[in-house]
Enzyme design. Sequence first.
Site, mmCIF file in Angstrom:
data_model
loop_
_atom_site.group_PDB
_atom_site.id
_atom_site.type_symbol
_atom_site.label_atom_id
_atom_site.label_comp_id
_atom_site.label_asym_id
_atom_site.label_seq_id
_atom_site.Cartn_x
_atom_site.Cartn_y
_atom_site.Cartn_z
ATOM 1 N N LYS A 1 35.276 47.662 41.869
ATOM 2 C CA LYS A 1 35.964 48.954 41.782
ATOM 3 C C LYS A 1 35.175 50.109 42.426
ATOM 4 C CE LYS A 1 39.470 47.771 38.508
ATOM 5 N NZ LYS A 1 39.459 46.763 37.480
ATOM 6 N N PHE B 1 39.845 41.282 30.145
ATOM 7 C CA PHE B 1 40.479 41.242 31.470
ATOM 8 C C PHE B 1 39.397 41.000 32.507
ATOM 9 C CE2 PHE B 1 42.006 42.737 35.519
ATOM 10 C CZ PHE B 1 43.251 42.138 35.581
ATOM 11 N N ASP C 1 30.689 41.943 32.583
ATOM 12 C CA ASP C 1 31.691 42.383 33.563
ATOM 13 C C ASP C 1 31.790 43.899 33.478
ATOM 14 O OD1 ASP C 1 33.908 43.126 34.994
ATOM 15 O OD2 ASP C 1 35.175 41.466 34.315
HETATM 16 C C1 LIG Z 1 39.812 45.278 37.638
HETATM 17 C C2 LIG Z 1 38.959 44.327 36.908
HETATM 18 C C3 LIG Z 1 38.692 43.045 37.414
HETATM 19 C C4 LIG Z 1 39.349 42.506 38.673
HETATM 20 O O1 LIG Z 1 39.076 43.258 39.791
HETATM 21 P P1 LIG Z 1 40.017 43.115 41.090
HETATM 22 O O2 LIG Z 1 39.301 43.926 42.133
HETATM 23 O O3 LIG Z 1 41.355 43.653 40.716
HETATM 24 O O4 LIG Z 1 40.074 41.666 41.417
HETATM 25 C C5 LIG Z 1 37.815 42.245 36.711
HETATM 26 N N1 LIG Z 1 37.242 42.668 35.580
HETATM 27 C C6 LIG Z 1 37.479 43.886 35.057
HETATM 28 C C7 LIG Z 1 36.807 44.308 33.799
HETATM 29 C C8 LIG Z 1 38.366 44.747 35.681
HETATM 30 O O5 LIG Z 1 38.652 45.941 35.148
#
Ligand SMILES: *Cc1c(COP(=O)(O)O)cnc(C)c1O
Length: 397
Positions: A252, A138, A223
Amino acid sequence: MNQYIELAEKYSPNNYSPLNIVLTEGKGAHVKDSEGNIYIDCVSGFSVLNQGHAHPKIIQAFLEQSQKITMTSRALYSDNLGVWEEKICQLAHKDKVLPMNTGTEAVETAIKIATKWAQDVKGIDAFNAEIIAMEGNFHGRTIGSLSLSSNDQYKEGFGELAGNIKYSEFGNIESLKSNITSNTAAIILEPIQGEGGINIPPQNFIKNVKALCEEHNILLIADEIQVGLGRTGKLFAMEWEDIEPDVYLLGKALGGGLYPISAVIANDDIMQVLTPGTHGSTFGGNPLACAVSIAALDVLIEEKLPEQSRILGDKLLKGLKGIHSHIIKEVRGRGLFIGIELNKEAQDIVSEINAQGVLCKETQGNIIRLAPPLVIDEEDIDKIIEVIKQGIESHSL
Ligand SMILES: *Cc1c(COP(=O)(O)O)cnc(C)c1O
């Protein structure tokens, strides 16, 4: 139906299916709903609230900065941009950081950087540059990030996405090897998959990925938007294998639960592909975001939240592993990032757990995800274990 839910349902498109709970207040690891019920928050806005709800130091920074100056645009400097940049670069041991706003924008930025790096440094035509992503990943919902998704349901109906993405099985180094070509620019992965179901790769997988990247001159993009900043018991989840990626992506919890800010962090040899005009963001790195993020990072370090996550995460994992039921397939996690995989749909059990004062939600239908604020205390950990034990036992008949 609750009046707040009714109003929101009337005007919200149908892309979410929230729990029927209306939150009105939050403090530390606890939240209160519109009926006055108190919960232990194991959702934490999906790991946004590592520092807890309404941390006084982060609120203080927000209030002070909001009375000084909040926006400059990057056409000018602010007096705290460099302070924030130095702090984050030192934590990540990298030369440069580029602030964006949301996680998906950090991912988009990394795709741009990797593609241009492939062209400028490796001599690959940018139109041919390939990125390898992991199955079950994701990385976000905008077109570029969505292109990385291996989930067809996420992509269906949205037309042509960004090209040249290959998928490897997460945790399988052979699958990765077979995808590498002379056009490979980057490999992007979550060191532990979040949305995908708290998937922890086998020991040494990350190390082997790093070795492959070095051998073939490929960028490794980590990520860490969900698993970084202490969530898994280390500041960066990559530290579980002592590996430093070429590019870190954060988001986040970088904004302390108060303000969105994300970051792309890498060394000069990579970041130098960005020249004036090649990238930008109106809100990226604004003074308010920087002030909040400085405080959010200070809280993480001063309160030793990564360590706290490791200690309390071990306790929670041990307690949950002690629940014996034929409906549990596996309990797994690192730090305060835990998944309980059931061999049936989790929704009913989740409702019951919520009703008993522990807020959580399932992912992938059958996995209960637990990610409480890292400021949680032992007493709450015991309560979570007790409530989940009862919830699971009452559905095990
Ligand atoms: C939440 C998330 C995203 C996207 O972040 P947003 O602030 O919702 O755009 C990307 N990568 C990972 C691993 C995430 O958990």
